[in-house]
Design a protein around this motif. Structure first.
Motif, PDB file in Angstrom:
ATOM      1  N   GLU A 164       0.833  -1.193   0.000  1.00 42.37           N
ATOM      2  CA  GLU A 164       0.000   0.000   0.000  1.00 42.37           C
ATOM      3  C   GLU A 164       0.876   1.255   0.000  1.00 42.37           C
ATOM      4  O   GLU A 164       1.949   1.283   0.595  1.00 42.37           O
ATOM      5  CB  GLU A 164      -0.904   0.012   1.231  1.00 42.37           C
ATOM      6  N   ALA A 165       0.378   2.306  -0.680  1.00 39.10           N
ATOM      7  CA  ALA A 165       1.117   3.568  -0.690  1.00 39.10           C
ATOM      8  C   ALA A 165       1.171   4.175   0.703  1.00 39.10           C
ATOM      9  O   ALA A 165       2.185   4.748   1.104  1.00 39.10           O
ATOM     10  CB  ALA A 165       0.470   4.542  -1.680  1.00 39.10           C
ATOM     11  N   ALA A 170      -2.791   0.985   5.925  1.00 37.19           N
ATOM     12  CA  ALA A 170      -2.843  -0.482   5.891  1.00 37.19           C
ATOM     13  C   ALA A 170      -2.894  -1.054   7.299  1.00 37.19           C
ATOM     14  O   ALA A 170      -3.615  -2.026   7.566  1.00 37.19           O
ATOM     15  CB  ALA A 170      -1.631  -1.022   5.133  1.00 37.19           C
ATOM     16  N   ASP A 171      -2.140  -0.454   8.216  1.00 32.31           N
ATOM     17  CA  ASP A 171      -2.189  -0.893   9.611  1.00 32.31           C
ATOM     18  C   ASP A 171      -3.551  -0.630  10.236  1.00 32.31           C
ATOM     19  O   ASP A 171      -4.058  -1.442  11.025  1.00 32.31           O
ATOM     20  CB  ASP A 171      -1.104  -0.184  10.419  1.00 32.31           C
ATOM     21  N   HIS A 172      -4.149   0.505   9.917  1.00 27.88           N
ATOM     22  CA  HIS A 172      -5.470   0.816  10.463  1.00 27.88           C
ATOM     23  C   HIS A 172      -6.496  -0.222  10.019  1.00 27.88           C
ATOM     24  O   HIS A 172      -7.363  -0.633  10.804  1.00 27.88           O
ATOM     25  CB  HIS A 172      -5.901   2.212  10.017  1.00 27.88           C
ATOM     26  N   GLN A 173      -6.393  -0.661   8.775  1.00 29.87           N
ATOM     27  CA  GLN A 173      -7.301  -1.704   8.294  1.00 29.87           C
ATOM     28  C   GLN A 173      -7.064  -3.013   9.047  1.00 29.87           C
ATOM     29  O   GLN A 173      -8.016  -3.718   9.405  1.00 29.87           O
ATOM     30  CB  GLN A 173      -7.095  -1.910   6.792  1.00 29.87           C
ATOM     31  N   THR A 174      -5.795  -3.332   9.281  1.00 32.05           N
ATOM     32  CA  THR A 174      -5.479  -4.556  10.017  1.00 32.05           C
ATOM     33  C   THR A 174      -6.030  -4.496  11.437  1.00 32.05           C
ATOM     34  O   THR A 174      -6.569  -5.487  11.957  1.00 32.05           O
ATOM     35  CB  THR A 174      -3.958  -4.763  10.046  1.00 32.05           C
ATOM     36  N   ILE A 175      -5.907  -3.332  12.073  1.00 31.35           N
ATOM     37  CA  ILE A 175      -6.401  -3.182  13.447  1.00 31.35           C
ATOM     38  C   ILE A 175      -7.905  -3.390  13.499  1.00 31.35           C
ATOM     39  O   ILE A 175      -8.425  -4.102  14.375  1.00 31.35           O
ATOM     40  CB  ILE A 175      -6.006  -1.798  13.992  1.00 31.35           C
ATOM     41  N   LEU A 176      -8.620  -2.798  12.554  1.00 29.87           N
ATOM     42  CA  LEU A 176     -10.084  -2.960  12.551  1.00 29.87           C
ATOM     43  C   LEU A 176     -10.471  -4.411  12.295  1.00 29.87           C
ATOM     44  O   LEU A 176     -11.441  -4.912  12.879  1.00 29.87           O
ATOM     45  CB  LEU A 176     -10.704  -2.046  11.497  1.00 29.87           C
ATOM     46  N   ARG A 177      -9.754  -5.081  11.410  1.00 29.31           N
ATOM     47  CA  ARG A 177     -10.047  -6.502  11.168  1.00 29.31           C
ATOM     48  C   ARG A 177      -9.819  -7.321  12.441  1.00 29.31           C
ATOM     49  O   ARG A 177     -10.625  -8.205  12.762  1.00 29.31           O
ATOM     50  CB  ARG A 177      -9.168  -7.036  10.039  1.00 29.31           C
ATOM     51  N   ALA A 178      -8.727  -7.036  13.138  1.00 29.87           N
ATOM     52  CA  ALA A 178      -8.452  -7.772  14.372  1.00 29.87           C
ATOM     53  C   ALA A 178      -9.532  -7.513  15.417  1.00 29.87           C
ATOM     54  O   ALA A 178      -9.981  -8.442  16.113  1.00 29.87           O
ATOM     55  CB  ALA A 178      -7.078  -7.382  14.913  1.00 29.87           C
ATOM     56  N   TRP A 179      -9.968  -6.270  15.546  1.00 30.45           N
ATOM     57  CA  TRP A 179     -11.036  -5.963  16.497  1.00 30.45           C
ATOM     58  C   TRP A 179     -12.336  -6.662  16.121  1.00 30.45           C
ATOM     59  O   TRP A 179     -13.046  -7.175  16.981  1.00 30.45           O
ATOM     60  CB  TRP A 179     -11.256  -4.446  16.557  1.00 30.45           C
ATOM     61  N   ALA A 180     -12.645  -6.665  14.816  1.00 31.65           N
ATOM     62  CA  ALA A 180     -13.894  -7.281  14.368  1.00 31.65           C
ATOM     63  C   ALA A 180     -13.887  -8.787  14.641  1.00 31.65           C
ATOM     64  O   ALA A 180     -14.884  -9.354  15.101  1.00 31.65           O
ATOM     65  CB  ALA A 180     -14.100  -7.010  12.880  1.00 31.65           C
ATOM     66  N   MET A 238       7.325   0.997  -3.083  1.00 33.05           N
ATOM     67  CA  MET A 238       6.949  -0.398  -2.843  1.00 33.05           C
ATOM     68  C   MET A 238       5.845  -0.874  -3.782  1.00 33.05           C
ATOM     69  O   MET A 238       5.672  -2.068  -3.987  1.00 33.05           O
ATOM     70  CB  MET A 238       6.505  -0.579  -1.391  1.00 33.05           C
ATOM     71  N   SER A 239       5.051   0.044  -4.306  1.00 34.51           N
ATOM     72  CA  SER A 239       3.991  -0.338  -5.238  1.00 34.51           C
ATOM     73  C   SER A 239       4.365   0.161  -6.624  1.00 34.51           C
ATOM     74  O   SER A 239       4.849   1.279  -6.796  1.00 34.51           O
ATOM     75  CB  SER A 239       2.652   0.276  -4.814  1.00 34.51           C
ATOM     76  N   ALA A 240       4.182  -0.670  -7.624  1.00 30.43           N
ATOM     77  CA  ALA A 240       4.496  -0.320  -9.004  1.00 30.43           C
ATOM     78  C   ALA A 240       3.420  -0.904  -9.913  1.00 30.43           C
ATOM     79  O   ALA A 240       2.730  -1.863  -9.564  1.00 30.43           O
ATOM     80  CB  ALA A 240       5.872  -0.850  -9.400  1.00 30.43           C
ATOM     81  N   ALA A 284       8.962  -2.799  -8.324  1.00 31.88           N
ATOM     82  CA  ALA A 284       9.040  -1.874  -7.193  1.00 31.88           C
ATOM     83  C   ALA A 284      10.474  -1.680  -6.723  1.00 31.88           C
ATOM     84  O   ALA A 284      10.800  -0.646  -6.142  1.00 31.88           O
ATOM     85  CB  ALA A 284       8.174  -2.389  -6.040  1.00 31.88           C
ATOM     86  N   ASP A 285      11.351  -2.643  -6.988  1.00 32.81           N
ATOM     87  CA  ASP A 285      12.734  -2.563  -6.524  1.00 32.81           C
ATOM     88  C   ASP A 285      13.685  -2.007  -7.573  1.00 32.81           C
ATOM     89  O   ASP A 285      14.896  -1.976  -7.339  1.00 32.81           O
ATOM     90  CB  ASP A 285      13.226  -3.959  -6.109  1.00 32.81           C
ATOM     91  N   ALA A 286      13.170  -1.579  -8.719  1.00 31.50           N
ATOM     92  CA  ALA A 286      14.048  -1.205  -9.832  1.00 31.50           C
ATOM     93  C   ALA A 286      15.013  -0.085  -9.445  1.00 31.50           C
ATOM     94  O   ALA A 286      16.228  -0.182  -9.675  1.00 31.50           O
ATOM     95  CB  ALA A 286      13.210  -0.796 -11.046  1.00 31.50           C
TER      96      ALA A 286
END
Length: 709
Positions: free
Chosen positions: A196-197, A202-212, A616-618, A624-626
């Motif tokens: 993710e850019a 991305a962490d906020h989404q993970t936190i909400l998934r864990a709470w749910a 990290m995203s391309a 992404a590593d070019a």
């Protein structure tokens, strides 16, 4: 789906019933009256477009009814079938439901991800099903995105189609959690999207998934991957949490102290049979491939043949003699009355019969076959044998010893040309070896660490005040850092400045009222520098500094640390690092040669290039590593003696590190990698020299750490 099938069946019944009754009723006015069965037979034959012609309507009203019924059927039935097919395709995309009966009679684990790529899927499946106890588990993937073509093709392979179920849905919806039967699951893995850019989002989404998930199924074991260390305390309730940046920077720092630490850990957390490279003609590849099969096992001391003879002995004594006698590496223990695992608790810990021993070995003790007679014969053989000149000739069975030997070779040798070979470790000689590095001491309770004699470095204390090599401005004490950049960082005993450095003195490239230097050369550092190139000074970078300033490192061997940042750090980060000696930062980039020279690249021992978040995203996968790869290749050409440690997004791109197009040795390793990949190895890239030497690292290789807990 059920409703649509019901509507289709009812529509067919209505058409057949209406046609049958209408034709039978109208044919009463004709000469040949049709029975109800013959009328039904006529309708079925007509609607099926067979049309035998043995039963036909005789009068025009019934013929007109047949024409009308056929027209209605041609309009209504295709619409119903189209709706049914559409729903069927949508059901295939969303995956339907995991039945309650299966959930109660079979074991399953749920994998929650934002987006699913083929590399992530195969890493998870290979590691999850590597353990024999999970062979009868089902994996239910819960992802809000539609599965791409590659994932669908893999899930159609018979090996996975019978065990993997893809459900399109969100972990934040109770309906989708119910479809996945989360409340009956044996485990739930929640992975963050590192491509993710905005990694914080991305962490906020993970936190909400864990709470749910915790709200819906409070008894389901939860395994969470988090990217930013400052977000870790939000998911502290999970059974296991792996923080990417915290772990990544710590490994990169240890790579600077002990080469190939990241390689050792990577091989340790990947399941391998130890068969890689066994057909190779080179001895180091056979040893290296065999030792990649080492894993971490545990056994109760009273039940162990390896360790039970060391009851009431110190941990250090048991670890040394167990490795000398059996070739196993004892790394930690767990008390019977304590849930915490103590890693290397030191000589003060006495082994008890109820202790659980954690050790590294090719196979677990229960699968080992040895007798006392073989052991005695082996001892006699060792007594009669001559002294071995090279460590590579030793009967090494521990991944610790083997990786140390191989890494030292690769750090000191860069094969070029057609006759490039790896020199034996003995050529380095004792006088050319690295300075001694004390073992990392990890104790669960830091309070018990303070009175320990290991803290006192008598030789150092005696000369601390008389040492002319250490300027007085860097006068240090041992203690815990007073400021932490994020909540939840574990306190570590470190070398600290007696008085905090002013923020202006931390900037290397600008003079201030305290220091008039503007480049690293002017400082006249006695030890080689460690340069870290990063985009921003994130909180995870704090974990890079802590191992390099740990209390067990001799004060004379502390290397100056220079942070080469694209953006200015904030005051909170400066406040956290101002207590450490010889830590500086400057604004610049590895693209700019002037920035590299100003930060002291000519006087550096290690240059650590951290993967930039913005790249990290391309649009094209693996591109992404070019930019990072080309920049590192440029520095490799300009500064061949510099040890460059690079982090990449995709492990497959490590074959481009230190690329030599016409080097025969590199081409031979490339062919070996292809052979191992064709054999089904999960570690085909392990024989690439940059990876084996610890010069390249990808955090995605350590996702398996979460899968194996």
């Amino acid at each position: 789906m059920f409703n649509q099938v019901l509507i289709l069946i009812c529509t067919l019944l209505c058409l057949v019933f209406t046609g049958t009754c209408g034709i039978q009723h109208l044919e009463r006015a004709g000469r040949n009256r049709l029975s109800l069965f013959n009328a039904l037979y006529f309708c079925i034959v007509t609607f099926s477009t067979v049309g035998f012609g043995d039963v036909t309507p005789q009068i025009w009203p019934s013929q007109l009814l047949v024409v009308v019924m056929i027209c209605v059927a041609l309009v209504v039935l295709p619409l119903q079938f189209e709706e049914l097919i559409y729903l069927w395709m949508e059901r295939q995309k969303s995956g339907g439901n995991y039945s309650r009966h299966r959930a109660q009679t079979e074991k399953h684990a749920v994998l929650c991800v934002s987006s699913l790529k083929i590399d992530l899927l195969m890493d998870f499946l290979n590691e999850f099903y590597a353990h024999p106890h999970t062979q009868d588990y089902y994996v239910v993937i819960l992802c809000p995105c539609e599965a791409d073509s590659q994932v669908r093709r893999v899930l159609q392979i018979p090996l996975w189609s019978q065990r993997v179920i893809y459900l399109q849905g969100s972990a934040l919806k109770n309906q989708d959690l119910l479809r996945a039967k989360m409340d009956d699951a044996e485990a739930c893995f929640i992975l963050s999207s590192r491509n993710e850019a905005d990694r914080m989002a991305a962490d906020h989404q993970t936190i909400l998934r864990a709470w749910a998930v915790k709200d819906f199924a409070p008894n389901c074991p939860l395994y969470v991957q988090i990217l930013k260390p400052e977000n870790k305390f939000h998911v502290k309730f999970a059974d296991h949490v792996v923080c990417e940046e915290e772990f990544k920077y710590a490994l990169l720092a240890l790579n600077c102290l002990c080469p190939a630490t990241s390689t050792l850990v990577t091989l340790l957390v990947h399941t391998s049979r130890g068969q890689e490279g066994q057909q190779s003609p080179e001895q180091w590849q056979r040893m290296y491939g065999r030792c990649s099969g080492n894993e971490v096992y545990h056994i109760r001391l009273s039940d162990s043949m390896f360790f039970r003879e060391f009851e009431s002995k110190s941990f250090t004594y048991a670890a040394f003699h167990a490795h000398k006698k059996y070739g196993v590496c004892l790394i930690g223990i767990k008390r019977e009355d304590n849930k915490m695992i103590l890693l290397n608790p030191g000589p003060r810990h006495l082994m008890a019969a109820g202790d659980t021993c954690y050790y590294i070995n090719i196979t677990k003790e229960e699968n080992s076959a040895f007798t006392v007679r073989q052991e005695t014969h082996h001892r006699k053989k060792q007594r009669n044998s001559n002294i071995l000149n090279s460590p590579s000739e030793l009967p090494v069975h521990s991944i610790i010893a083997s990786m140390g030997t191989v890494a030292m070779d690769f750090q000191n040798n860069s094969p070029t040309g057609n006759t490039a070979k790896l020199a034996p470790p003995s050529e380095n000689g004792p006088e050319n070896r690295r300075t001694s590095i004390a073992p990392v001491l990890e104790i669960a309770d830091s309070a018990s660490l303070l009175p320990c004699d290991l803290l006192s470095d008598q030789s150092e204390d005696e000369t601390a005040h008389s040492d002319e090599d250490v300027p007085s401005v860097y006068e240090c004490v041992k203690g815990y850092p007073p400021n932490s950049p994020y909540i939840g960082s574990s306190p570590t005993l470190c070398h600290l400045l007696l008085n905090k450095a002013p923020f202006c003195c931390l900037r290397l490239d600008q003079a201030c009222e305290h220091v008039s230097f503007e480049e690293a050369k002017a400082y006249g550092f006695k030890n080689k520098l460690i340069i870290v190139s990063a985009e921003t000074a994130g909180n995870g970078l704090y974990n890079f500094i802590v191992p390099l300033r740990a209390y067990y490192r001799p004060r004379r061997e502390l290397n100056p640390i220079v942070l080469l940042l694209d953006n200015l750090p904030d005051e909170h980060f400066l406040e956290a690092i101002s207590c450490f000696p010889m830590v500086y930062y400057m604004v610049g980039s590895i693209d700019n040669l002037d920035s590299l020279l100003q930060c002291g690249v000519l006087y550096a021992d290690n240059l650590v290039v951290v993967d930039k978040e913005s790249t990290m995203s391309a649009e094209e996968d693996y591109m992404a590593d070019a930019k990072t790869i080309v920049n590192v290749q440029t520095m490799f050409r300009l500064f061949p003696s510099l040890s460059i440690i690079t982090e990449l997004t995709h492990p497959s791109n490590m074959r481009f590190m230190q690329f030599r197009a016409k080097d025969s040795y590199s081409l031979a390793l490339s062919k070996l990698e292809k052979k191992e990949r064709d054999k089904g190895s999960n570690l085909a890239f392990m024989f690439r020299l940059p990876f084996a030497a610890g010069r390249v690292f990808s955090i995605s290789m350590l996702d398996t750490l979460l899968y194996q807990v």
